[in-house]
Design an enzyme around this catalytic site. Structure first.
Site, PDB file in Angstrom:
ATOM      1  N   CYS A 111      53.337  41.483  35.296  1.00 19.47           N
ATOM      2  CA  CYS A 111      53.583  40.030  35.260  1.00 19.47           C
ATOM      3  C   CYS A 111      54.613  39.541  36.267  1.00 19.47           C
ATOM      4  O   CYS A 111      54.678  38.347  36.547  1.00 19.47           O
ATOM      5  CB  CYS A 111      54.020  39.605  33.865  1.00 19.47           C
ATOM      6  SG  CYS A 111      52.794  39.944  32.622  1.00 19.47           S
ATOM      7  N   HIS A 249      59.445  33.206  33.070  1.00 16.56           N
ATOM      8  CA  HIS A 249      58.118  33.756  32.753  1.00 16.56           C
ATOM      9  C   HIS A 249      57.740  33.275  31.352  1.00 16.56           C
ATOM     10  O   HIS A 249      58.569  33.280  30.440  1.00 16.56           O
ATOM     11  CB  HIS A 249      58.186  35.282  32.801  1.00 16.56           C
ATOM     12  CG  HIS A 249      56.892  35.944  32.478  1.00 16.56           C
ATOM     13  ND1 HIS A 249      55.746  35.703  33.190  1.00 16.56           N
ATOM     14  CD2 HIS A 249      56.550  36.833  31.517  1.00 16.56           C
ATOM     15  CE1 HIS A 249      54.760  36.415  32.692  1.00 16.56           C
ATOM     16  NE2 HIS A 249      55.220  37.113  31.659  1.00 16.56           N
ATOM     17  N   ASN A 279      49.993  33.083  28.746  1.00 12.35           N
ATOM     18  CA  ASN A 279      50.666  33.920  29.738  1.00 12.35           C
ATOM     19  C   ASN A 279      49.651  34.298  30.821  1.00 12.35           C
ATOM     20  O   ASN A 279      48.705  35.030  30.550  1.00 12.35           O
ATOM     21  CB  ASN A 279      51.209  35.167  29.022  1.00 12.35           C
ATOM     22  CG  ASN A 279      51.873  36.141  29.977  1.00 12.35           C
ATOM     23  OD1 ASN A 279      51.926  35.911  31.185  1.00 12.35           O
ATOM     24  ND2 ASN A 279      52.376  37.235  29.433  1.00 12.35           N
TER      25      ASN A 279
END
Ligand code: ACO
Length: 360
Positions: A111, A249, A279
């Site tokens: 990520c 994030h 996400n």
């Protein structure tokens, strides 16, 4: 060059939406659980390859910067779901943009890939290796999802963002960053079935299952994001009080709340878009930064802190001072091809693919 300014930005979100209610038609979950535990209401599902999302985001970023594609001499594609490994996804974006020669490569830190890509591009400009860079954070998480596992399937979505970086003598762009990885936590988040160790003759796609220890990821994410933020701030010579905006994030609203509280940053200074997209892994922080600019949260001189984490367990925090440009120089009418399917229909197609041991 002293610094690498962000002179253009663009995003590309596929149009098909998958709501929490859609997911509850095939998994034992519901909107109330997902919203209360994660903050997510819906996410996007791509009907096109990831490099198409990245291409559209890149064209928009180049238009915003007023830069012709021929000026780009570096493309870094941050992702863990490239269309293919060889050749890399960056070269397809290069081809679609019509760029004759440029240094192009993919990087994968899960990520945090888009944020690591930003650091590499900035460093290559500052050291004179590149002059004009295109940095991409993109993910088609739907293609590497185990759609039978409610622990993970509700959490992810698809999207892409791109930035143009150019050298400047002004004190702007990335002022400092901290990158790292807790390799002893590799096993708490693993997408099994992707990669050469699984290439034993089976169909790879459709045979994916995840190791996912949500609570351990949660704890490590908070520690990693907070410690990296403190370190990056110290390197930039700034205190948290001098940060105007946090763009974190977006893996879980509660993780973001914990990080903001620990850093003693008030909620109104924290940019949130998790409810719209879930996400998007490598695309998450880049898309959030693009939207923070588009929605007017970023002004000339705004100090932005961007903490992130990913599988590995990788973490990063960037301190950015935004430059003069806060509105795009030009716009473009580029769009993805139309999507005839709903998000649920695309997911059902993934689920109908044969998998080792039989169908879903
Ligand atoms: N719907 C309904 N129930 C569910 C679901 C679901 N989608 N998923 C799990 N549950 C159940 C579990 O089975 C468990 O049931 P049990 O008590 O009967 O065993 C119960 O809900 C509670 O599970 P917990 O794991 O305790 O729930 P928690 O409050 O920790 O929330 C979550 C889970 C959302 C995954 C949280 O731990 C989290 O966000 N962790 C980090 C997630 C993350 O980082 N995701 C991104 C990873 S990739 C990246 O960005 C790095």
């Amino acid at each position: 060059m002293e610094f690498a300014a962000i002179t253009g930005w663009g995003k590309c979100l596929p149009p098909a939406v998958l709501t929490n209610d859609d997911i509850s038609t095939f998994l034992d979950t519901d909107d109330e659980w997902i919203v209360s535990r994660t903050g997510m209401k819906e996410r996007r599902i791509s009907h096109v390859p990831i490099s198409d999302l990245a291409h559209v985001a890149s064209v928009r970023a180049l238009a915003a910067a007023g830069v012709d594609a021929s000026e780009v001499d570096l493309i870094i594609f941050g992702s863990c779901s490239p269309d293919e490994v060889v050749p890399n996804a960056a070269s397809r974006v290069q081809l679609l943009l019509g760029i004759k020669t440029a240094a192009v490569f993919d990087i994968n830190t899960a990520c945090t890939s888009g944020m690591y890509a930003l650091s590499i591009a900035s460093s290559m400009i500052r050291t004179g290796i590149a002059r004009t860079a295109l940095v991409i954070g993109a993910e088609v998480a739907s293609s590497v999802q185990d759609w039978t596992d409610r622990n993970v399937a509700v959490l992810f979505g698809d999207g892409a963002a791109a930035f143009v970086l150019q050298g400047t003598e002004k004190h702007e762009g990335i002022l400092a960053e901290k990158l790292g990885c807790y390799a002893d936590s590799r096993d708490i988040l693993r997408a099994n079935g992707i990669g050469m160790r699984y290439a034993d003759g089976r169909t790879i796609l459709g045979t994916i299952w995840w190791n996912f220890n949500g609570q351990e990821i949660f704890k490590k994410a908070v520690v990693g994001m907070c410690e990296a933020s403190q370190e990056a701030l110290a390197r930039a010579g700034l205190s948290t009080g001098q940060i105007d905006l946090i763009v974190p994030h977006q893996a879980n609203l509660r993780i973001i709340d914990f990080v903001a509280k620990r850093l003693k940053v008030p909620p109104e200074q924290v940019f949130i878009n998790i409810h719209k997209y879930g996400n998007m892994s490598s695309a998450t922080t880049p898309v959030a930064l693009v939207e923070a600019v588009e929605e007017g949260y970023v002004k000339h001189g705004t100090h932005i802190l961007l903490p992130a984490f990913g599988a590995g367990l990788s973490y990063s925090a960037h301190v950015i001072r935004w430059g003069e440009r806060v509105t795009p120089l030009h716009s473009t009418d580029i769009e993805l091809p139309p999507c005839e399917k709903t998000g649920l229909e695309i997911v059902k197609e993934y689920m109908s693919r044969p998998r080792a041991g039989g169908p879903y």
